[in-house]
Design an enzyme around this catalytic site. Structure first.
Site, mmCIF file in Angstrom:
data_model
loop_
_atom_site.group_PDB
_atom_site.id
_atom_site.type_symbol
_atom_site.label_atom_id
_atom_site.label_comp_id
_atom_site.label_asym_id
_atom_site.label_seq_id
_atom_site.Cartn_x
_atom_site.Cartn_y
_atom_site.Cartn_z
ATOM 1 N N ASP A 33 0.831 -1.211 0.000
ATOM 2 C CA ASP A 33 0.000 0.000 0.000
ATOM 3 C C ASP A 33 0.861 1.255 0.000
ATOM 4 O O ASP A 33 2.086 1.175 0.075
ATOM 5 C CB ASP A 33 -0.951 -0.006 1.212
ATOM 6 C CG ASP A 33 -0.226 -0.251 2.528
ATOM 7 O OD1 ASP A 33 1.013 -0.300 2.537
ATOM 8 O OD2 ASP A 33 -0.906 -0.387 3.558
ATOM 9 N N HIS B 130 -7.348 -2.670 10.570
ATOM 10 C CA HIS B 130 -7.137 -2.639 9.111
ATOM 11 C C HIS B 130 -5.964 -3.518 8.695
ATOM 12 O O HIS B 130 -5.087 -3.838 9.491
ATOM 13 C CB HIS B 130 -6.991 -1.202 8.585
ATOM 14 C CG HIS B 130 -5.665 -0.546 8.844
ATOM 15 N ND1 HIS B 130 -5.442 0.794 8.578
ATOM 16 C CD2 HIS B 130 -4.475 -1.007 9.335
ATOM 17 C CE1 HIS B 130 -4.186 1.103 8.875
ATOM 18 N NE2 HIS B 130 -3.587 0.029 9.341
ATOM 19 N N ASN C 130 -7.131 -0.187 14.339
ATOM 20 C CA ASN C 130 -8.560 -0.323 14.047
ATOM 21 C C ASN C 130 -8.858 -1.641 13.330
ATOM 22 O O ASN C 130 -9.960 -1.839 12.828
ATOM 23 C CB ASN C 130 -9.043 0.847 13.175
ATOM 24 C CG ASN C 130 -8.231 0.955 11.886
ATOM 25 O OD1 ASN C 130 -7.351 0.133 11.637
ATOM 26 N ND2 ASN C 130 -8.538 1.955 11.076
ATOM 27 N N GLU D 270 -9.825 -0.467 5.263
ATOM 28 C CA GLU D 270 -10.299 0.161 6.494
ATOM 29 C C GLU D 270 -11.621 -0.464 6.966
ATOM 30 O O GLU D 270 -12.302 -1.154 6.183
ATOM 31 C CB GLU D 270 -10.492 1.666 6.234
ATOM 32 C CG GLU D 270 -9.207 2.390 5.837
ATOM 33 C CD GLU D 270 -8.203 2.516 6.987
ATOM 34 O OE1 GLU D 270 -7.441 1.549 7.211
ATOM 35 O OE2 GLU D 270 -8.184 3.551 7.655
HETATM 36 C C1 F6R Z 1 1.597 -0.450 6.149
HETATM 37 C C2 F6R Z 1 0.298 -1.126 6.327
HETATM 38 C C3 F6R Z 1 -0.493 -0.926 7.563
HETATM 39 C C4 F6R Z 1 0.279 -1.418 8.787
HETATM 40 C C5 F6R Z 1 -0.544 -1.328 10.076
HETATM 41 C C6 F6R Z 1 0.294 -1.661 11.285
HETATM 42 O O1 F6R Z 1 2.142 -0.774 4.898
HETATM 43 O O2 F6R Z 1 -0.134 -1.825 5.452
HETATM 44 O O3 F6R Z 1 -1.700 -1.610 7.435
HETATM 45 O O4 F6R Z 1 0.659 -2.755 8.592
HETATM 46 O O5 F6R Z 1 -1.065 -0.055 10.218
HETATM 47 O O6 F6R Z 1 1.340 -0.749 11.398
HETATM 48 P P1 F6R Z 1 2.570 -1.017 12.348
HETATM 49 O O7 F6R Z 1 3.218 -2.263 11.911
HETATM 50 O O8 F6R Z 1 3.473 0.183 12.177
HETATM 51 O O9 F6R Z 1 2.013 -1.134 13.730
#
Ligand code: F6R
Length: 248
Positions: free
Chosen positions: A67, A138, A136, A143
């Site tokens: 992403d 995701h 959340n 989302e």
């Molecule tokens: C980033 C992504 C997000 C993260 C998620 C957790 O490329 O796809 O979905 O994986 O927000 O973030 P961290 O690992 O920083 O806690």
């Protein structure tokens, strides 16, 4: 779905790196989709070290970025592209034709989505998808409320994502939209690996993997994936009942 609990972040990262390496050993032209962020950071470092030490042949493998933040330059150290270039692509010297990242500077982001969908389908689908879980629930920028049958799409970011995402940037950023692979890519991936560590992830981990499946917690879809592996450290697993988890 299998849940494995490790003593700490280092141990879970070692296991995740092994999973990526064994996927490539079994299939040299494997397609590896990677999230960026805190969860896979150490996994990437260990994987790069091991791949170099063991002289793993990566020449056939393809790397796909999960992403990207819309409106954030790829040169910004907080961007997903920057993370993947600095943690995987550059250290492994991945050939230009073997990594695939969203270009959020393109004028037509829907076209970027189509291009990524086509690339993945021409490569024969994703072999291993390595993801984190947002506060959340995701995955990528899928989302809460997302349709589970979506492939690549542009998403409006949830308030939580907009706030938590500030941690990657040195200055306040407007993070309203993201571009992402969809949950349909996750469900079609031959293996799905989700990494979560830290006590702050404990409540969402239990909502995702110990409660019913709902698109309000997109990660919960992994409960139905035939080959999903949830790698947690003890803190992230602390709200799960014992029978759900296998401790390593
Ligand atoms: C980033 C992504 C997000 C993260 C998620 C957790 O490329 O796809 O979905 O994986 O927000 O973030 P961290 O690992 O920083 O806690």
């Amino acid at each position: 779905m299998k849940i494995l609990v490790f003593k700490n972040y280092e141990e879970l990262s070692k296991r995740a790196a092994e999973e990526i390496a064994s996927t490539i050993e079994a299939k040299p032209n494997a397609v590896i989709c990677l999230a960026s962020g805190d969860s896979p950071r150490r996994t990437c470092e260990i994987f790069v070290q091991e791949a170099n030490q063991k002289r793993l042949d990566l020449s056939g493998a393809h790397f796909v970025g999960l992403d990207e933040w819309v409106g954030v330059s790829p040169d910004d150290p907080g961007s997903c592209q920057y993370f993947l270039r600095h943690n995987i692509i550059n250290p492994l010297n991945v050939d230009r034709n073997h990594f695939h990242l969203f270009n959020v500077m393109a004028s037509d982001l829907r076209d970027e989505c189509l291009k990524m969908d086509n690339t993945i389908s021409q490569l024969g689908g994703v072999d291993i998808m390595v993801v984190g879980i947002g506060m959340n629930g995701h995955i990528g920028f899928n989302e809460p409320g997302v349709a589970p049958d979506l492939f690549c799409h542009v998403a409006e970011l949830d308030d939580t994502t907009q706030e938590v995402g500030q941690k990657y940037f040195t200055q306040k950023k407007e993070l309203k939209m993201g571009i992402t692979l969809g949950l349909a890519h996750l469900t079609h991936a031959r293996k799905a690996l989700l990494l979560a560590s830290g006590i702050h992830k404990a409540p969402i981990v239990s909502r995702a993997f110990q409660a019913s499946i709902t698109n309000q917690v997109p990660a919960s879809i992994l409960q139905t994936h035939p080959n999903s592996l949830i790698l947690l450290d003890e803190d992230a697993a602390s709200n799960l009942v014992e029978k759900k988890k296998k401790c390593m």
